[in-house]
Write a protein that holds these residues in place. Structure first.
Motif, PDB file in Angstrom:
ATOM      1  N   ASN A 126      31.028  93.544 -24.774  1.00  0.00           N
ATOM      2  CA  ASN A 126      31.647  94.419 -23.782  1.00  0.00           C
ATOM      3  C   ASN A 126      31.029  94.199 -22.405  1.00  0.00           C
ATOM      4  O   ASN A 126      30.585  95.134 -21.738  1.00  0.00           O
ATOM      5  CB  ASN A 126      31.532  95.886 -24.199  1.00  0.00           C
ATOM      6  N   THR A 127      31.022  92.948 -21.990  1.00  0.00           N
ATOM      7  CA  THR A 127      30.381  92.565 -20.735  1.00  0.00           C
ATOM      8  C   THR A 127      31.160  91.426 -20.092  1.00  0.00           C
ATOM      9  O   THR A 127      31.719  90.570 -20.777  1.00  0.00           O
ATOM     10  CB  THR A 127      28.927  92.108 -20.986  1.00  0.00           C
ATOM     11  N   ILE A 128      31.192  91.435 -18.751  1.00  0.00           N
ATOM     12  CA  ILE A 128      31.646  90.277 -17.998  1.00  0.00           C
ATOM     13  C   ILE A 128      30.450  89.791 -17.195  1.00  0.00           C
ATOM     14  O   ILE A 128      29.948  90.497 -16.315  1.00  0.00           O
ATOM     15  CB  ILE A 128      32.824  90.607 -17.068  1.00  0.00           C
ATOM     16  N   ASP A 129      29.957  88.602 -17.511  1.00  0.00           N
ATOM     17  CA  ASP A 129      28.830  87.999 -16.802  1.00  0.00           C
ATOM     18  C   ASP A 129      29.378  87.059 -15.737  1.00  0.00           C
ATOM     19  O   ASP A 129      30.287  86.255 -16.005  1.00  0.00           O
ATOM     20  CB  ASP A 129      27.945  87.213 -17.761  1.00  0.00           C
ATOM     21  N   VAL A 130      28.809  87.125 -14.552  1.00  0.00           N
ATOM     22  CA  VAL A 130      29.315  86.346 -13.424  1.00  0.00           C
ATOM     23  C   VAL A 130      28.205  85.446 -12.896  1.00  0.00           C
ATOM     24  O   VAL A 130      27.067  85.892 -12.698  1.00  0.00           O
ATOM     25  CB  VAL A 130      29.815  87.272 -12.298  1.00  0.00           C
ATOM     26  N   GLU A 131      28.525  84.184 -12.685  1.00  0.00           N
ATOM     27  CA  GLU A 131      27.570  83.269 -12.066  1.00  0.00           C
ATOM     28  C   GLU A 131      28.311  82.348 -11.099  1.00  0.00           C
ATOM     29  O   GLU A 131      29.533  82.170 -11.181  1.00  0.00           O
ATOM     30  CB  GLU A 131      26.816  82.450 -13.116  1.00  0.00           C
ATOM     31  N   THR A 132      27.570  81.755 -10.173  1.00  0.00           N
ATOM     32  CA  THR A 132      28.146  80.917  -9.126  1.00  0.00           C
ATOM     33  C   THR A 132      27.389  79.604  -9.080  1.00  0.00           C
ATOM     34  O   THR A 132      26.158  79.601  -8.919  1.00  0.00           O
ATOM     35  CB  THR A 132      28.070  81.625  -7.765  1.00  0.00           C
ATOM     36  N   ILE A 133      28.109  78.494  -9.222  1.00  0.00           N
ATOM     37  CA  ILE A 133      27.467  77.180  -9.298  1.00  0.00           C
ATOM     38  C   ILE A 133      28.226  76.157  -8.456  1.00  0.00           C
ATOM     39  O   ILE A 133      29.396  76.348  -8.108  1.00  0.00           O
ATOM     40  CB  ILE A 133      27.386  76.673 -10.749  1.00  0.00           C
ATOM     41  N   SER A 134      27.527  75.072  -8.151  1.00  0.00           N
ATOM     42  CA  SER A 134      28.153  73.930  -7.486  1.00  0.00           C
ATOM     43  C   SER A 134      28.098  72.725  -8.419  1.00  0.00           C
ATOM     44  O   SER A 134      27.081  72.023  -8.474  1.00  0.00           O
ATOM     45  CB  SER A 134      27.427  73.592  -6.179  1.00  0.00           C
ATOM     46  N   PRO A 135      29.149  72.461  -9.176  1.00  0.00           N
ATOM     47  CA  PRO A 135      29.136  71.300 -10.075  1.00  0.00           C
ATOM     48  C   PRO A 135      28.895  69.986  -9.341  1.00  0.00           C
ATOM     49  O   PRO A 135      28.288  69.064  -9.901  1.00  0.00           O
ATOM     50  CB  PRO A 135      30.535  71.340 -10.705  1.00  0.00           C
ATOM     51  N   TRP A 136      29.354  69.902  -8.099  1.00  0.00           N
ATOM     52  CA  TRP A 136      29.159  68.684  -7.304  1.00  0.00           C
ATOM     53  C   TRP A 136      27.674  68.377  -7.141  1.00  0.00           C
ATOM     54  O   TRP A 136      27.239  67.227  -7.267  1.00  0.00           O
ATOM     55  CB  TRP A 136      29.839  68.865  -5.951  1.00  0.00           C
ATOM     56  N   ILE A 137      26.887  69.406  -6.887  1.00  0.00           N
ATOM     57  CA  ILE A 137      25.441  69.208  -6.759  1.00  0.00           C
ATOM     58  C   ILE A 137      24.807  68.993  -8.130  1.00  0.00           C
ATOM     59  O   ILE A 137      23.927  68.141  -8.296  1.00  0.00           O
ATOM     60  CB  ILE A 137      24.796  70.404  -6.050  1.00  0.00           C
ATOM     61  N   LEU A 138      25.258  69.751  -9.113  1.00  0.00           N
ATOM     62  CA  LEU A 138      24.658  69.645 -10.440  1.00  0.00           C
ATOM     63  C   LEU A 138      24.896  68.289 -11.083  1.00  0.00           C
ATOM     64  O   LEU A 138      24.157  67.885 -11.991  1.00  0.00           O
ATOM     65  CB  LEU A 138      25.202  70.756 -11.344  1.00  0.00           C
ATOM     66  N   GLU A 139      25.919  67.572 -10.631  1.00  0.00           N
ATOM     67  CA  GLU A 139      26.149  66.218 -11.150  1.00  0.00           C
ATOM     68  C   GLU A 139      25.081  65.236 -10.674  1.00  0.00           C
ATOM     69  O   GLU A 139      24.876  64.194 -11.281  1.00  0.00           O
ATOM     70  CB  GLU A 139      27.521  65.697 -10.693  1.00  0.00           C
ATOM     71  N   LYS A 140      24.420  65.572  -9.588  1.00  0.00           N
ATOM     72  CA  LYS A 140      23.502  64.623  -8.959  1.00  0.00           C
ATOM     73  C   LYS A 140      22.139  64.626  -9.645  1.00  0.00           C
ATOM     74  O   LYS A 140      21.704  65.635 -10.211  1.00  0.00           O
ATOM     75  CB  LYS A 140      23.342  64.966  -7.475  1.00  0.00           C
ATOM     76  N   ASP A 141      21.475  63.518  -9.550  1.00  0.00           N
ATOM     77  CA  ASP A 141      20.112  63.403 -10.054  1.00  0.00           C
ATOM     78  C   ASP A 141      19.235  64.399  -9.293  1.00  0.00           C
ATOM     79  O   ASP A 141      19.160  64.351  -8.063  1.00  0.00           O
ATOM     80  CB  ASP A 141      19.611  61.983  -9.830  1.00  0.00           C
ATOM     81  N   PRO A 142      18.569  65.343  -9.994  1.00  0.00           N
ATOM     82  CA  PRO A 142      17.752  66.333  -9.294  1.00  0.00           C
ATOM     83  C   PRO A 142      16.725  65.707  -8.355  1.00  0.00           C
ATOM     84  O   PRO A 142      16.425  66.277  -7.304  1.00  0.00           O
ATOM     85  CB  PRO A 142      17.079  67.100 -10.439  1.00  0.00           C
ATOM     86  N   ALA A 143      16.205  64.548  -8.710  1.00  0.00           N
ATOM     87  CA  ALA A 143      15.186  63.907  -7.876  1.00  0.00           C
ATOM     88  C   ALA A 143      15.758  63.379  -6.567  1.00  0.00           C
ATOM     89  O   ALA A 143      14.999  63.102  -5.623  1.00  0.00           O
ATOM     90  CB  ALA A 143      14.518  62.775  -8.648  1.00  0.00           C
ATOM     91  N   LYS A 144      17.086  63.239  -6.504  1.00  0.00           N
ATOM     92  CA  LYS A 144      17.704  62.662  -5.314  1.00  0.00           C
ATOM     93  C   LYS A 144      18.455  63.692  -4.474  1.00  0.00           C
ATOM     94  O   LYS A 144      19.100  63.337  -3.492  1.00  0.00           O
ATOM     95  CB  LYS A 144      18.651  61.537  -5.726  1.00  0.00           C
ATOM     96  N   ARG A 145      18.384  64.961  -4.847  1.00  0.00           N
ATOM     97  CA  ARG A 145      19.066  65.995  -4.078  1.00  0.00           C
ATOM     98  C   ARG A 145      18.299  66.301  -2.800  1.00  0.00           C
ATOM     99  O   ARG A 145      17.069  66.373  -2.796  1.00  0.00           O
ATOM    100  CB  ARG A 145      19.206  67.271  -4.906  1.00  0.00           C
ATOM    101  N   ASN A 146      19.064  66.502  -1.717  1.00  0.00           N
ATOM    102  CA  ASN A 146      18.402  66.899  -0.477  1.00  0.00           C
ATOM    103  C   ASN A 146      18.030  68.374  -0.525  1.00  0.00           C
ATOM    104  O   ASN A 146      18.349  69.083  -1.483  1.00  0.00           O
ATOM    105  CB  ASN A 146      19.274  66.559   0.736  1.00  0.00           C
ATOM    106  N   ARG A 147      17.346  68.836   0.517  1.00  0.00           N
ATOM    107  CA  ARG A 147      16.813  70.197   0.506  1.00  0.00           C
ATOM    108  C   ARG A 147      17.913  71.232   0.364  1.00  0.00           C
ATOM    109  O   ARG A 147      17.784  72.206  -0.404  1.00  0.00           O
ATOM    110  CB  ARG A 147      16.028  70.450   1.796  1.00  0.00           C
ATOM    111  N   LEU A 148      19.020  71.060   1.068  1.00  0.00           N
ATOM    112  CA  LEU A 148      20.104  72.035   0.986  1.00  0.00           C
ATOM    113  C   LEU A 148      20.786  71.995  -0.374  1.00  0.00           C
ATOM    114  O   LEU A 148      21.216  73.030  -0.892  1.00  0.00           O
ATOM    115  CB  LEU A 148      21.113  71.803   2.104  1.00  0.00           C
ATOM    116  N   GLU A 149      20.882  70.822  -0.961  1.00  0.00           N
ATOM    117  CA  GLU A 149      21.468  70.732  -2.299  1.00  0.00           C
ATOM    118  C   GLU A 149      20.606  71.456  -3.322  1.00  0.00           C
ATOM    119  O   GLU A 149      21.126  72.116  -4.231  1.00  0.00           O
ATOM    120  CB  GLU A 149      21.660  69.262  -2.682  1.00  0.00           C
ATOM    121  N   VAL A 150      19.309  71.354  -3.177  1.00  0.00           N
ATOM    122  CA  VAL A 150      18.412  72.083  -4.078  1.00  0.00           C
ATOM    123  C   VAL A 150      18.664  73.582  -3.967  1.00  0.00           C
ATOM    124  O   VAL A 150      18.727  74.304  -4.965  1.00  0.00           O
ATOM    125  CB  VAL A 150      16.939  71.756  -3.748  1.00  0.00           C
TER     126      VAL A 150
END
Length: 640
Positions: A321-345
């Motif tokens: 009996n819950t609606i959980d809400v989250e907000t994500i950027s799949p475009w950023i999440l596709e990227k290698d975490p080690a190569k993300r710029n500061r704003l992408e992080v």
């Protein structure tokens, strides 16, 4: 070019859908949809297929707000990659246990300039969804069109009009203008309706939408529109925070029109979603029927890369009996975490209170005005008397009217036919009404009645029931196993000091008199007791078996008040397992436990004995009670 800001009873519902008993997905200790690991997706373009699970009680509706700055054709600025990544995410997360995305809705301002070249690029990007047969909707924002839905042909309509959806099974239809569309999606075993309304809807458009809802009278409705509410807080700096994240938006002038013309008199509309303004926020209003309508704004166009094609994910969980809400950027999440710029992080996931939250939502209650709740019918005793049943007590039938006192002249018959009838006993000085008949019951209980106990220990007061001195159950030793089941509800006025360790079912006879000694032994306590313990309101079953001189004890987690719980204790001849709502509790000892010691004394329902004297009486409701001389499987419990 920024938009203007404004200033300051569940289980029967599941059963009706044919889904009772489906397992829930664990969503984390905080009740919010769990974040996935931020790892790169090296698969490139999606090779997945659209395959949502329409029967799962957990599903997700993906929302994509204003993507306008990604498509500014007149400035030769076209950047579809973020939106393409989100579309791949939608496709690849259909049917997955953590997401199960069943529909995607775009909230308008698809482009910045409404230019033909912009919509040519948009058309190409949305073909990713079309080729995968994704169920989705799109609506026009003020950057896509001007005027109301009587405007006639536009580049938006040419690219994103109703002709685009005619091959979709989810497409219901459009109004005459083509700017207002209706869609259905199948989730949790039933259909849901989503309306995608134009930036400015005419009277004819509203009339059409009302007719669509009328034609689907039992479908819950989500309304999407470019403008309904706007935030009442925030500035140009993010991340945004609000003092009251659940009440930080207000209906706009046009939103009031939508409310008056479409929302307030259609109880089926329970959630509205719009973009246009920022930052994100939400507010709840009561409709004409007195029910809540949740009005949400979600928009990220002012964030890095115009929001980077961000998705707002609404995770519906009909078991919790819950609606959980989250907000994500799949475009950023596709990227290698080690190569993300500061704003992408910073922007991969938005975790402020306005972007990641949970909404308690009683689906059955909220939808009961148009999806009538069909309560489970009572079942006769013959449906419950399994082979080996030694005693079965229930509190319906011809006893007395609800709320009337149980009297000494009334018996609770043992419907097993074994003669273990129950009669009233009271603490001296207890006033009439301390034990009453009630029509309250667990939704899956065979008998639609219970007993309401008003008891306690400080001072000792209350009434309870007892078997007769020569009842057959008194001498039963359960050498081959047993199952004890009942239903309980703890009231809100329960107090640990007065009601702690309160008894549900007790076998009289002091452990010391039965020759019991050793670790954890209290010689004055009864040989078997099913009760709820101190402040945590846990289930405890403490039993002195025949196989050793010391007790075995099963302990559960806490049981919240004002809610019915099915309790079961099952012994297979060697080990005892306790269950709540057919789920095994954590503390089920592996100690060998054969039978239950007996001194031939009576059983007490709602009363507790210590050292041969009553010292506590139950406080709350007790429903049907069944005792069987063998181990039952959960699918044989009284809830089935």
């Amino acid at each position: 070019m920024r938009e203007n800001q404004v200033g300051p009873n569940r289980r029967s519902f599941l059963r009706n859908a044919g889904l009772a008993g489906v397992g829930a997905t664990a969503l984390g200790a905080l009740g919010v949809a769990p974040a996935q690991a931020d790892t790169a997706d090296t698969a490139g373009k999606s090779s997945g297929r659209w395959n949502p699970d329409g029967d799962s009680l957990q599903f997700t509706v993906a929302i994509m707000p204003d993507t306008q700055y990604l498509y500014w054709g007149s400035q030769n600025s076209i950047n579809p990659e973020p939106q393409e990544a989100s579309f791949r995410y939608v496709i690849e997360n259909s049917g997955t246990p953590n997401n199960n995305i069943v529909f995607m809705a775009h909230l308008g301002d698809v482009t910045q300039d409404a230019d033909v070249t912009s919509f040519q690029a948009v058309d190409k990007t949305f073909k990713i969804l079309d080729k995968a047969n994704v169920a989705y909707s799109v609506l026009a924002g003020n950057h896509d069109v001007s005027g109301d839905d009587t405007r006639g042909d536009t580049p938006y309509l040419d690219a994103m009009g109703p002709q685009r959806f005619k091959g979709q099974k989810s497409f219901v239809g459009s109004d005459a203008s083509g700017y207002n569309t209706a869609h259905t999606f199948h989730a949790a075993g039933r259909d849901w309706l989503l309306l995608a309304m134009d930036w400015r809807t005419s009277a004819a458009g509203f009339a059409w939408a009302n007719q669509v809802i009328k034609a689907h009278p039992k479908l819950p409705v989500i309304l999407t529109c470019h403008e309904i509410v706007a935030p009442t807080y925030g500035d140009e700096v993010y991340p945004y925070e609000s003092g009251d994240p659940e009440n930080n938006a207000a209906i706009t002038s046009y939103g009031q029109t939508v409310w008056d013309q479409l929302i307030k008199n259609n109880d089926q509309i329970f959630l509205t979603l719009n973009g246009h303004y920022w930052p994100s926020g939400r507010v709840t209003k009561k409709n004409t029927a007195g029910n809540d309508v949740h009005l949400h704004i979600t928009n990220y166009q002012n964030r890095y890369m115009s929001g980077g094609g961000m998705l707002r994910l609404y995770h519906f969980d009909l078991e919790r009996n819950t609606i959980d809400v989250e907000t994500i950027s799949p475009w950023i999440l596709e990227k290698d975490p080690a190569k993300r710029n500061r704003l992408e992080v910073m922007e991969s996931r938005l975790t402020t209170a306005v972007d990641r939250f949970s909404m308690p939502f009683d689906f059955e209650q909220r939808f009961s005005g148009f999806i009538p709740v069909k309560t489970r019918a009572a079942r006769g005793a013959n449906k419950v008397l399994l082979p080996g049943t030694l005693a079965y007590w229930r509190f319906d039938g011809n006893h007395a009217a609800p709320n009337s006192p149980v009297t000494t002249t009334q018996k609770v018959k043992d419907l097993s036919g074994n003669g273990n009838d129950l009669t009233l006993a009271s603490v001296p000085g207890t006033i009439p009404g301390a034990l009453t008949w009630s029509d309250d019951h667990h939704p899956d209980q065979p008998g639609h009645a219970s007993l309401r106990f008003v008891g306690g220990k400080n001072p000792l007061h209350g009434a309870y029931l007892t078997t007769a001195a020569k009842a057959a159950l008194n001498t039963e030793q359960f050498k081959k196993g047993y199952t004890i089941e009942t239903f309980v509800k703890i009231p809100r006025d329960w107090d640990g000091g007065n009601n702690g360790n309160m008894p549900v079912l007790v076998r009289r006879g002091a452990a010391g008199d039965a020759g019991k000694h050793g670790k954890n032994t209290d010689p004055k306590e009864p040989v078997a007791q099913l009760m709820t313990t101190n402040n945590g309101r846990e289930l405890q079953f403490n039993c002195y078996p025949l196989s050793q001189t010391y007790p075995t004890t099963n302990w559960s987690h806490g049981m919240p008040e004002d809610q019915w719980w099915h309790l079961a204790v099952v012994n297979d001849g060697h080990h005892t397992t306790a269950y709540i709502e057919s789920a095994p509790v954590a503390d089920n000892p592996s100690t060998d436990s054969v039978g239950i010691a007996s001194l031939g004394l009576t059983w007490l329902l709602g009363g507790h004995e210590y050292g041969g004297a009553i010292d506590n009486v139950f406080h709350g409701w007790i429903g049907d009670v069944r005792i069987v001389n063998r181990a039952l499987r959960p699918n044989e419990f009284m809830t089935q």
